[in-house]
Design a protein around this motif. Sequence first.
Motif, PDB file in Angstrom:
ATOM      1  N   ASN A  83       0.997  -1.132   0.042  1.00 25.56           N
ATOM      2  CA  ASN A  83       0.075  -0.044  -0.208  1.00 25.56           C
ATOM      3  C   ASN A  83       0.935   0.987  -0.175  1.00 25.56           C
ATOM      4  N   SER A  84       1.033   2.007  -1.153  1.00 24.71           N
ATOM      5  CA  SER A  84       1.928   2.973  -1.427  1.00 24.71           C
ATOM      6  C   SER A  84       1.417   4.412  -0.388  1.00 24.71           C
ATOM      7  N   ASN A  85       0.146   4.267   0.136  1.00 19.52           N
ATOM      8  CA  ASN A  85      -0.281   5.294   0.935  1.00 19.52           C
ATOM      9  C   ASN A  85      -0.059   5.109   2.240  1.00 19.52           C
ATOM     10  N   TRP A  86       0.433   3.826   2.771  1.00 20.01           N
ATOM     11  CA  TRP A  86       0.516   3.713   4.136  1.00 20.01           C
ATOM     12  C   TRP A  86       1.659   4.544   5.014  1.00 20.01           C
ATOM     13  N   THR A  87       1.257   4.864   6.075  1.00 17.81           N
ATOM     14  CA  THR A  87       2.342   5.392   7.115  1.00 17.81           C
ATOM     15  C   THR A  87       1.697   4.644   8.388  1.00 17.81           C
ATOM     16  N   PRO A  88       2.898   4.275   9.146  1.00 13.60           N
ATOM     17  CA  PRO A  88       2.706   3.602  10.499  1.00 13.60           C
ATOM     18  C   PRO A  88       2.369   4.976  11.477  1.00 13.60           C
ATOM     19  N   ASN A  89       2.419   6.283  11.179  1.00 11.86           N
ATOM     20  CA  ASN A  89       2.742   7.327  12.203  1.00 11.86           C
ATOM     21  C   ASN A  89       1.248   7.727  12.561  1.00 11.86           C
ATOM     22  N   THR A  90       0.784   7.711  13.901  1.00 12.24           N
ATOM     23  CA  THR A  90      -0.579   8.213  14.043  1.00 12.24           C
ATOM     24  C   THR A  90      -0.537   9.755  13.758  1.00 12.24           C
TER      25      THR A  90
ATOM     26  N   ASP B  24       0.904  11.405  11.586  1.00 10.89           N
ATOM     27  CA  ASP B  24       0.834  11.491  10.149  1.00 10.89           C
ATOM     28  C   ASP B  24      -0.664  10.986   9.359  1.00 10.89           C
ATOM     29  N   ARG B  25      -1.476  10.728  10.130  1.00 14.46           N
ATOM     30  CA  ARG B  25      -2.541   9.853   9.671  1.00 14.46           C
ATOM     31  C   ARG B  25      -3.143  10.759   8.596  1.00 14.46           C
ATOM     32  N   GLU B  26      -3.501  11.825   9.117  1.00 17.26           N
ATOM     33  CA  GLU B  26      -4.283  12.839   7.814  1.00 17.26           C
ATOM     34  C   GLU B  26      -3.704  13.160   6.816  1.00 17.26           C
ATOM     35  N   HIS B  27      -2.758  13.626   6.729  1.00 18.36           N
ATOM     36  CA  HIS B  27      -1.965  14.187   5.727  1.00 18.36           C
ATOM     37  C   HIS B  27      -1.088  13.052   4.926  1.00 18.36           C
ATOM     38  N   LYS B  28      -0.457  12.088   5.480  1.00 17.77           N
ATOM     39  CA  LYS B  28       0.220  10.902   5.043  1.00 17.77           C
ATOM     40  C   LYS B  28       1.586  11.387   4.248  1.00 17.77           C
ATOM     41  N   ARG B  29       2.054  12.657   5.055  1.00 18.63           N
ATOM     42  CA  ARG B  29       3.387  13.152   4.276  1.00 18.63           C
ATOM     43  C   ARG B  29       4.674  12.039   4.102  1.00 18.63           C
ATOM     44  N   TYR B  30       4.502  11.327   5.221  1.00 19.02           N
ATOM     45  CA  TYR B  30       5.737  10.202   5.274  1.00 19.02           C
ATOM     46  C   TYR B  30       5.232   8.939   4.679  1.00 19.02           C
ATOM     47  N   ARG B  31       4.111   8.852   3.830  1.00 15.03           N
ATOM     48  CA  ARG B  31       3.744   7.476   3.462  1.00 15.03           C
ATOM     49  C   ARG B  31       4.910   6.820   2.650  1.00 15.03           C
ATOM     50  N   PHE B  32       4.642   5.383   2.545  1.00 16.91           N
ATOM     51  CA  PHE B  32       5.635   4.776   1.763  1.00 16.91           C
ATOM     52  C   PHE B  32       6.109   5.216   0.481  1.00 16.91           C
ATOM     53  N   GLY B  33       5.156   5.596  -0.240  1.00 18.85           N
ATOM     54  CA  GLY B  33       4.982   5.914  -1.879  1.00 18.85           C
ATOM     55  C   GLY B  33       5.798   7.397  -1.885  1.00 18.85           C
ATOM     56  N   ASN B  34       5.847   7.909  -0.953  1.00 17.72           N
ATOM     57  CA  ASN B  34       6.292   9.553  -0.899  1.00 17.72           C
ATOM     58  C   ASN B  34       7.677   9.503  -0.237  1.00 17.72           C
ATOM     59  N   GLN B  35       8.409   8.484   0.212  1.00 17.86           N
ATOM     60  CA  GLN B  35       9.676   8.521   0.802  1.00 17.86           C
ATOM     61  C   GLN B  35      10.817   9.223  -0.085  1.00 17.86           C
ATOM     62  N   PRO B  36      10.668   8.885  -1.621  1.00 11.73           N
ATOM     63  CA  PRO B  36      11.854   9.373  -2.386  1.00 11.73           C
ATOM     64  C   PRO B  36      11.587  11.009  -2.312  1.00 11.73           C
TER      65      PRO B  36
END
Length: 521
Positions: free
Chosen positions: A290-297, A299-311
Amino acid sequence: MKLHIQNNFTAELPADPSEINTPRQVEQACFSYVVPKQPSNPSLIHASAEVANLLGLSEEDTLSADFLNTFSGNTVYPGTKPYALSYAGHQFGNWAGQLGDGRAINLTEVNHANKSYTLQLKGAGPTPYSRTADGFAVLRSSIREYLCAEAMHYLGIPTTRSLSLMLSGDQVLRDVLYNGNPAYEKGAIVCRVAPSFIRFGSFELFSSRKDLVNLKLLADFTIKHHFPQIIEEGIKKYLAFFQEVTNTTLKMIVEWQRVGFVHGVMNTDNMSIHGITIDYGPYGWLEDYNSNWTPNTTDREHKRYRFGNQPEIALWNLYQLANALYPLIEDAKPLEAILDAFSADYEKEYLNMMQNKLGFQIKREHDIVLIQSLTQLLERVETDMTIFFRNLSNVTKADNGSTAFNTIKDAFYNEKDLDETILKNWHDWLENYSIRINEEIRSDSERKNKMNKVNPKYVLRNYMAQLCIDDADKGDFSLLNELFEMLKNPYSEQPNLQKWFAKRPDWARDKVGCSMLSCSS
């Protein structure tokens, strides 16, 4: 226990003139001297013999009273003077000003076998940078950090290392989900090991304050001691430094994406100038792809640090480092050229990494189409990333779409979610994959062997860490020992540990610590 001490950082860079250990703004200094708070009843839970050996220590040393006292913060090792680093940073995209080591204390630098390491305690008490926090850490987060750093190392991902994990004997008050329900937890201390703990934010601090004298001092020190391969002088020296940091950061992110690791809090103060993974907080591995997943609560709303956004975040952070170094260069064009090349270079490295995951020795331009269609398919229904890629190595050149599907179908969380359209898409993709591997010279067994060296069988899934934490909280560390040993060989079959090659259990789907984590430690 004998360590070969060196104190380059504190000897060559400016210290905070005040040694008052209260939260405050620290000006014109790279660090503040601070003594760890003595724990009431320290005890060793685990120590890494391999990391001890890196420092010139034996396994017997890790069982000594000197080891316990030094790496719990109970005593200060002779010839050393512990300190906390001063740095700033952008947090979730916003400038946060001075941050610094709020719950970390650097013990010393050591030299062994012509390599230099900085030893740092996390959770050993307050520092002038603790702000409103207490500087301590709890067993829960300390186990996660201790295990994860070593797991990442054995996966082949640049990282800090873990030397020791100790209980402090004290209770620490924490609000796990920041929801107004604090509770006391067992205090713990981890000793982290790295070439240094200098961060992007270290340079941001001085640049933001227009303290060019100390900005230059820090840059020159960093290059001299940690980038000796840089032989350029003047402006070219700082450009070469930025290029090196950009290169290693890029490679680190590619490795994160390879195994499905999500850092969770990629603030600029959590980015190492060595291109190593630091500060393991609310991290996680993808369960379902899931490229939109982030484990950080947080960051839950904006998902800035989601998997697909790391680069993209890595590049954004490098822009902030470039801005910080600009006063030493005073020419934006060469910095922009390095930054402009990042995305194209990343795409090239990512493609190569994915081709390796798929077992392609012969590299084809059209592989990108097969890869893009795969990542889209993986997101259609819940598909376990680790199990899928590991099982894909069992597909043979003789397989058709249907037989290949039977090889990988265990990766789906619920096969009933696969409607006729998705099933057909999978059969078509696997048919194309079979055609593609038939273009390879290598045999099925050779390809499987290569794939299994880049597609791990075992990663530190959050539910595994949580089971370990639950046991440890009751004083049982046997699972911690088991996981530590297993994670040292993540690419090996280890048939006696097959139970850990499994999808996330249903009970862990929404459990705190398994699907949701905060920065609380």
